[in-house]
Design a protein around this motif. Sequence first.
Motif, PDB file in Angstrom:
ATOM      1  N   ARG A   1       0.820  -1.217   0.000  1.00  0.00           N
ATOM      2  CA  ARG A   1       0.000   0.000   0.000  1.00  0.00           C
ATOM      3  C   ARG A   1       0.857   1.272   0.000  1.00  0.00           C
ATOM      4  O   ARG A   1       0.350   2.345  -0.303  1.00  0.00           O
ATOM      5  N   THR A   2       2.132   1.130   0.358  1.00  0.00           N
ATOM      6  CA  THR A   2       3.017   2.308   0.379  1.00  0.00           C
ATOM      7  C   THR A   2       3.700   2.549  -0.957  1.00  0.00           C
ATOM      8  O   THR A   2       4.342   3.587  -1.126  1.00  0.00           O
ATOM      9  N   ARG A   3       3.585   1.623  -1.912  1.00  0.00           N
ATOM     10  CA  ARG A   3       4.336   1.740  -3.152  1.00  0.00           C
ATOM     11  C   ARG A   3       3.704   2.745  -4.099  1.00  0.00           C
ATOM     12  O   ARG A   3       2.525   2.641  -4.447  1.00  0.00           O
ATOM     13  N   PRO A   4       4.467   3.742  -4.548  1.00  0.00           N
ATOM     14  CA  PRO A   4       3.923   4.774  -5.435  1.00  0.00           C
ATOM     15  C   PRO A   4       3.544   4.248  -6.814  1.00  0.00           C
ATOM     16  O   PRO A   4       2.694   4.836  -7.495  1.00  0.00           O
ATOM     17  N   GLU A   5       4.153   3.113  -7.240  1.00  0.00           N
ATOM     18  CA  GLU A   5       3.862   2.585  -8.575  1.00  0.00           C
ATOM     19  C   GLU A   5       2.402   2.140  -8.718  1.00  0.00           C
ATOM     20  O   GLU A   5       1.871   2.066  -9.825  1.00  0.00           O
ATOM     21  N   LEU A   6       1.750   1.827  -7.593  1.00  0.00           N
ATOM     22  CA  LEU A   6       0.387   1.299  -7.651  1.00  0.00           C
ATOM     23  C   LEU A   6      -0.688   2.380  -7.515  1.00  0.00           C
ATOM     24  O   LEU A   6      -1.873   2.082  -7.614  1.00  0.00           O
ATOM     25  N   LYS A   7      -0.275   3.607  -7.279  1.00  0.00           N
ATOM     26  CA  LYS A   7      -1.264   4.676  -7.144  1.00  0.00           C
ATOM     27  C   LYS A   7      -1.988   4.886  -8.469  1.00  0.00           C
ATOM     28  O   LYS A   7      -1.382   4.996  -9.527  1.00  0.00           O
ATOM     29  N   GLY A   8      -3.306   4.900  -8.390  1.00  0.00           N
ATOM     30  CA  GLY A   8      -4.111   5.081  -9.594  1.00  0.00           C
ATOM     31  C   GLY A   8      -4.396   3.805 -10.344  1.00  0.00           C
ATOM     32  O   GLY A   8      -5.135   3.811 -11.332  1.00  0.00           O
ATOM     33  N   GLN A   9      -3.826   2.686  -9.898  1.00  0.00           N
ATOM     34  CA  GLN A   9      -4.073   1.400 -10.544  1.00  0.00           C
ATOM     35  C   GLN A   9      -5.261   0.705  -9.863  1.00  0.00           C
ATOM     36  O   GLN A   9      -5.496   0.892  -8.675  1.00  0.00           O
ATOM     37  N   ASP A  10      -5.990  -0.097 -10.645  1.00  0.00           N
ATOM     38  CA  ASP A  10      -7.171  -0.764 -10.096  1.00  0.00           C
ATOM     39  C   ASP A  10      -6.845  -2.178  -9.611  1.00  0.00           C
ATOM     40  O   ASP A  10      -7.644  -3.087  -9.708  1.00  0.00           O
TER      41      ASP A  10
ATOM     42  N   TRP B   1       2.794  -7.024 -12.460  1.00  0.00           N
ATOM     43  CA  TRP B   1       3.517  -5.826 -12.028  1.00  0.00           C
ATOM     44  C   TRP B   1       4.954  -6.260 -11.839  1.00  0.00           C
ATOM     45  O   TRP B   1       5.265  -7.074 -10.972  1.00  0.00           O
TER      46      TRP B   1
END
Length: 489
Positions: free
Chosen positions: A282-291, A338
């Motif tokens: 949940r802290t990883r920026p790569e997953l922001k905005g991903q569903d 991912w």
Amino acid sequence: MDINWSLVWELTLTLAVITSTAVTIFIFTLPSTFSHFHPHEAKEADFTDEDKKNPQRSGYAYFQKHKKEDGVLKVDASVQVVVLGDIGRSPRMQYHALSIANHGGRVDLVGYVDSEIHPDVLANRMINVLPIPPFPYETKSTLLFLLTAPLKVLWQFQALYHALGYRSQAAKWMLVQNPPSIPTLLVAQLICFFRNTRLVVDWHNFGYSILALRLGPRHPLVKVSEWYEGLFSRSATAHFAVTNAMCRVLKRKWSIDALPLHDRPAQHLQPLSQERRLEFLRTRPELKGQDFDLETRSWRLVVSSTSWTPDEDFSVLLDALVQYAAARKSDEKLPRLWAVITGKGPQKEYYMSRIQQLIQEEKLSDIIIATAWLSTEDYASLLGSADLGISLHTSSSGVDLPMKVVDMFGTGLPVAGWSKFEAWPELVTEGENGRGFQSAEGLSAALQDLFGGDRRELERLRQGALRECERRWDDEWMPVAGQLFRLKQ
């Protein structure tokens, strides 16, 4: 033709005077040679109040347990640990330093400081990090490499000689990483000779085989490098090698009897619970905005650590991901991927441009590729949160092994790796803790098999990786290196 014996005599005499003067200067300008009757010492004043709050990590606990009545700890085992490379990217040498310090030895850790060093190394007062300046000019051009190579060797020679001979105390032992062998082995032999230090070479690979990747196996410099490596390593007191296969080659090639010392995971690499995995992801920026649905895991996380160098062909992974994306269009069972790639290196920019081109061409549909340079703790958490580790290490010699696979096993992460070299079976048991591949098609097939089925095979590999992680670095290190350095349990 008459020989002018008078001239020959004058030249010989001049050379003898120069040589004897140089030797005299070496002897008298270096600090006094090491005496086994005057061991190093540790005192209460060496530890700060902060060190005493975390005694195990700082070495204060060992000091308290073993100090004499006068409050002084006599340190019999003193070791210069030398890597002519980035200390932060040399985990095995950092583990050596930590093991020596944790068992009562004092360490001078010598190398470049270009990236984060293991926090336990920095915290331990029995370890002194001695940074050396890197050569200020690097090039990717083969021609410029040949032109600047002599300057680089001279730079490294003086930097390493000054660090070992003047900036650090004489030690009983010197543990040197090889490669690079030029000029490391020559400098190490000089210092060890003048200081009565015992040299130990830790063989990770062969320097000449790595040089051959750039210049070709028949290049004269490769032949010179091979001769040099054998000449300046034979007289070492002892040798460690990362595989049994490397031990056999050293014996056959240079009559060197090396002790096998396999890489094993360090203590900070541990399997994670499901809660810890979710917390980290949940802290990883790569997953922001991903569903992505983190709870149901309707996707898969693959991790590859690379140095972005020619001995790790990253195009194999890219081509495999393109093939996986194409297969996913006709197979709904295949989950989204991912892929996180960690590491630094010279070819990173080239491959990043290739990735962007493939994305624009829509050949990586539903595949996220992210690069990252992580702290020691975050890297361990990333491996512990992944579904599969990928190793692209191809081995220039055929007898070395990638430590990244050991790191992956330390967190219970199964591995798919390039298996087309002799030493691979020493690390990975096919179908038990990992899968081998020898082409992009083979890697793509492995991804489809492991992620497109009923998860039973992937779970079986994970259980094998968990069994592999039970034996840790110190379990492997103490009976071999610890016994050689005569350290206490």
